[in-house]
Design a protein around this motif. Structure first.
Motif, PDB file in Angstrom:
ATOM      1  N   MET A   1       0.853  -1.178   0.000  1.00 17.86           N
ATOM      2  CA  MET A   1       0.000   0.000   0.000  1.00 17.86           C
ATOM      3  C   MET A   1       0.897   1.239   0.000  1.00 17.86           C
ATOM      4  SD  MET A   1      -2.628   1.191   2.991  1.00 17.86           S
ATOM      5  CE  MET A   1      -4.156   0.687   2.258  1.00 17.86           C
ATOM      6  N   SER A   2       0.652   2.166  -0.935  1.00 16.15           N
ATOM      7  CA  SER A   2       1.440   3.391  -0.972  1.00 16.15           C
ATOM      8  C   SER A   2       0.715   4.472  -0.195  1.00 16.15           C
ATOM      9  CB  SER A   2       1.666   3.839  -2.417  1.00 16.15           C
ATOM     10  OG  SER A   2       0.426   4.180  -2.995  1.00 16.15           O
ATOM     11  N   GLY A   3       1.459   5.431   0.255  1.00 23.19           N
ATOM     12  CA  GLY A   3       0.869   6.520   1.030  1.00 23.19           C
ATOM     13  C   GLY A   3       1.931   7.167   1.888  1.00 23.19           C
ATOM     14  N   TYR A   4       1.510   7.707   3.013  1.00 24.72           N
ATOM     15  CA  TYR A   4       2.394   8.458   3.905  1.00 24.72           C
ATOM     16  C   TYR A   4       2.533   7.738   5.232  1.00 24.72           C
ATOM     17  CZ  TYR A   4       1.059  11.978   0.495  1.00 24.72           C
ATOM     18  OH  TYR A   4       0.808  12.642  -0.668  1.00 24.72           O
ATOM     19  N   ALA A   5       3.759   7.630   5.678  1.00 28.24           N
ATOM     20  CA  ALA A   5       4.026   7.081   7.004  1.00 28.24           C
ATOM     21  C   ALA A   5       3.456   8.044   8.043  1.00 28.24           C
ATOM     22  CB  ALA A   5       5.530   6.908   7.200  1.00 28.24           C
ATOM     23  N   PRO A   6       3.179   7.569   9.228  1.00 30.08           N
ATOM     24  CA  PRO A   6       2.642   8.449  10.265  1.00 30.08           C
ATOM     25  C   PRO A   6       3.486   9.707  10.501  1.00 30.08           C
ATOM     26  CG  PRO A   6       2.420   6.178  10.951  1.00 30.08           C
ATOM     27  CD  PRO A   6       3.217   6.170   9.677  1.00 30.08           C
ATOM     28  N   SER A   7       4.788   9.564  10.495  1.00 35.30           N
ATOM     29  CA  SER A   7       5.635  10.744  10.731  1.00 35.30           C
ATOM     30  C   SER A   7       5.475  11.781   9.623  1.00 35.30           C
ATOM     31  CB  SER A   7       7.107  10.339  10.867  1.00 35.30           C
ATOM     32  OG  SER A   7       7.535   9.685   9.686  1.00 35.30           O
ATOM     33  N   GLU A   8       5.318  11.331   8.388  1.00 34.51           N
ATOM     34  CA  GLU A   8       5.113  12.251   7.268  1.00 34.51           C
ATOM     35  C   GLU A   8       3.730  12.886   7.340  1.00 34.51           C
ATOM     36  OE1 GLU A   8       5.924  14.434   3.749  1.00 34.51           O
ATOM     37  OE2 GLU A   8       7.170  13.536   5.301  1.00 34.51           O
ATOM     38  N   ALA A   9       2.727  12.102   7.707  1.00 36.56           N
ATOM     39  CA  ALA A   9       1.373  12.645   7.862  1.00 36.56           C
ATOM     40  C   ALA A   9       1.360  13.688   8.981  1.00 36.56           C
ATOM     41  CB  ALA A   9       0.380  11.530   8.155  1.00 36.56           C
ATOM     42  N   ALA A  10       2.074  13.424  10.045  1.00 33.94           N
ATOM     43  CA  ALA A  10       2.166  14.385  11.152  1.00 33.94           C
ATOM     44  C   ALA A  10       2.843  15.668  10.677  1.00 33.94           C
ATOM     45  CB  ALA A  10       2.928  13.767  12.322  1.00 33.94           C
ATOM     46  N   ARG A  11       3.935  15.516   9.944  1.00 38.92           N
ATOM     47  CA  ARG A  11       4.658  16.700   9.449  1.00 38.92           C
ATOM     48  C   ARG A  11       3.775  17.524   8.520  1.00 38.92           C
ATOM     49  NH1 ARG A  11       7.077  18.748   5.328  1.00 38.92           N
ATOM     50  NH2 ARG A  11       6.772  16.999   3.933  1.00 38.92           N
ATOM     51  N   ARG A  12       3.109  16.858   7.603  1.00 43.46           N
ATOM     52  CA  ARG A  12       2.283  17.571   6.621  1.00 43.46           C
ATOM     53  C   ARG A  12       1.048  18.221   7.245  1.00 43.46           C
ATOM     54  NH1 ARG A  12       2.605  15.865   0.788  1.00 43.46           N
ATOM     55  NH2 ARG A  12       4.629  14.871   0.582  1.00 43.46           N
ATOM     56  N   SER A  13       0.495  17.609   8.268  1.00 38.64           N
ATOM     57  CA  SER A  13      -0.731  18.125   8.877  1.00 38.64           C
ATOM     58  C   SER A  13      -0.460  19.102  10.014  1.00 38.64           C
ATOM     59  CB  SER A  13      -1.577  16.963   9.404  1.00 38.64           C
ATOM     60  OG  SER A  13      -0.931  16.335  10.508  1.00 38.64           O
ATOM     61  N   GLY A  14       0.733  18.999  10.604  1.00 37.49           N
ATOM     62  CA  GLY A  14       1.036  19.840  11.761  1.00 37.49           C
ATOM     63  C   GLY A  14       0.546  19.248  13.075  1.00 37.49           C
ATOM     64  N   PHE A  15      -0.013  18.058  13.031  1.00 36.73           N
ATOM     65  CA  PHE A  15      -0.442  17.371  14.243  1.00 36.73           C
ATOM     66  C   PHE A  15       0.676  16.464  14.747  1.00 36.73           C
ATOM     67  CE2 PHE A  15      -4.812  17.859  12.339  1.00 36.73           C
ATOM     68  CZ  PHE A  15      -5.320  18.690  13.330  1.00 36.73           C
ATOM     69  N   SER A  16       0.672  16.216  16.025  1.00 34.99           N
ATOM     70  CA  SER A  16       1.646  15.273  16.580  1.00 34.99           C
ATOM     71  C   SER A  16       1.198  13.842  16.273  1.00 34.99           C
ATOM     72  CB  SER A  16       1.764  15.462  18.091  1.00 34.99           C
ATOM     73  OG  SER A  16       0.565  15.039  18.726  1.00 34.99           O
ATOM     74  N   LEU A  17       2.119  12.918  16.395  1.00 32.73           N
ATOM     75  CA  LEU A  17       1.765  11.506  16.217  1.00 32.73           C
ATOM     76  C   LEU A  17       0.710  11.086  17.244  1.00 32.73           C
ATOM     77  CD1 LEU A  17       5.297   9.993  15.522  1.00 32.73           C
ATOM     78  CD2 LEU A  17       3.389  10.167  13.913  1.00 32.73           C
ATOM     79  N   ASP A  18       0.834  11.589  18.459  1.00 37.41           N
ATOM     80  CA  ASP A  18      -0.160  11.276  19.492  1.00 37.41           C
ATOM     81  C   ASP A  18      -1.548  11.758  19.092  1.00 37.41           C
ATOM     82  OD1 ASP A  18       1.652  10.011  21.152  1.00 37.41           O
ATOM     83  OD2 ASP A  18       2.068  11.800  22.340  1.00 37.41           O
ATOM     84  N   THR A  19      -1.613  12.946  18.504  1.00 43.09           N
ATOM     85  CA  THR A  19      -2.906  13.477  18.064  1.00 43.09           C
ATOM     86  C   THR A  19      -3.481  12.628  16.938  1.00 43.09           C
ATOM     87  OG1 THR A  19      -2.325  15.717  18.756  1.00 43.09           O
ATOM     88  CG2 THR A  19      -4.090  15.510  17.128  1.00 43.09           C
TER      89      THR A  19
END
Length: 136
Positions: A1-19
């Motif tokens: 499955m292609s997409g964004y790792a959690p760390s990249e999604a966090a960076r792009r969204s501005g949310f923390s991994l916990d959020t």
């Protein structure tokens, strides 16, 4: 499955991994994909949701209202009117908050101008020193 790792999604969204984990846990962010190893993979659609959630959160929408909006959206197009209403009510609250902030900002700027009109302590100290010198 292609997409964004959690760390990249966090960076792009501005949310923390916990959020991100919290949003998934409460159902705000639904159906996040997983790799064969169980790691979450975020899609462009997930990121679009996260950007909307960032906007709503940054403008003070309560999490319960965000959950309601997301739930309605997942129900389908027949909820479009209710979603629009929810966003309109939120926009009205944001406008009220903006007016309040503008009034408070204007008050703050006036107070700063007041202090700028006062002689500075440095200038006062120089004037006091000059006044005590002989021949001045």
């Amino acid at each position: 499955m292609s997409g964004y790792a959690p760390s990249e999604a966090a960076r792009r969204s501005g949310f923390s991994l916990d959020t991100l984990r919290y949003y998934e846990k409460i159902g705000l962010l639904a159906d996040v994909g997983r790799t064969a190893g169980g790691q979450r993979v975020f899609t462009d659609d997930d990121l679009s949701w996260l950007l909307l959630f960032r906007c709503l959160r940054d403008t003070g929408m309560p999490i319960a209202h965000m959950c309601r909006y997301a739930s309605l959206a997942r129900e389908g197009e027949h909820t479009a009117d209710e979603r629009r209403e929810l966003l309109q009510h939120h926009a009205a609250r944001v406008e009220d908050q903006m007016r309040l902030l503008q009034r408070q900002y204007d008050h703050l700027r006036e107070k700063i101008r007041f202090y700028e009109r006062l002689p500075s302590q440095e200038r006062e100290a120089e004037q006091a020193t000059e006044a005590t010198r002989p021949g001045v």
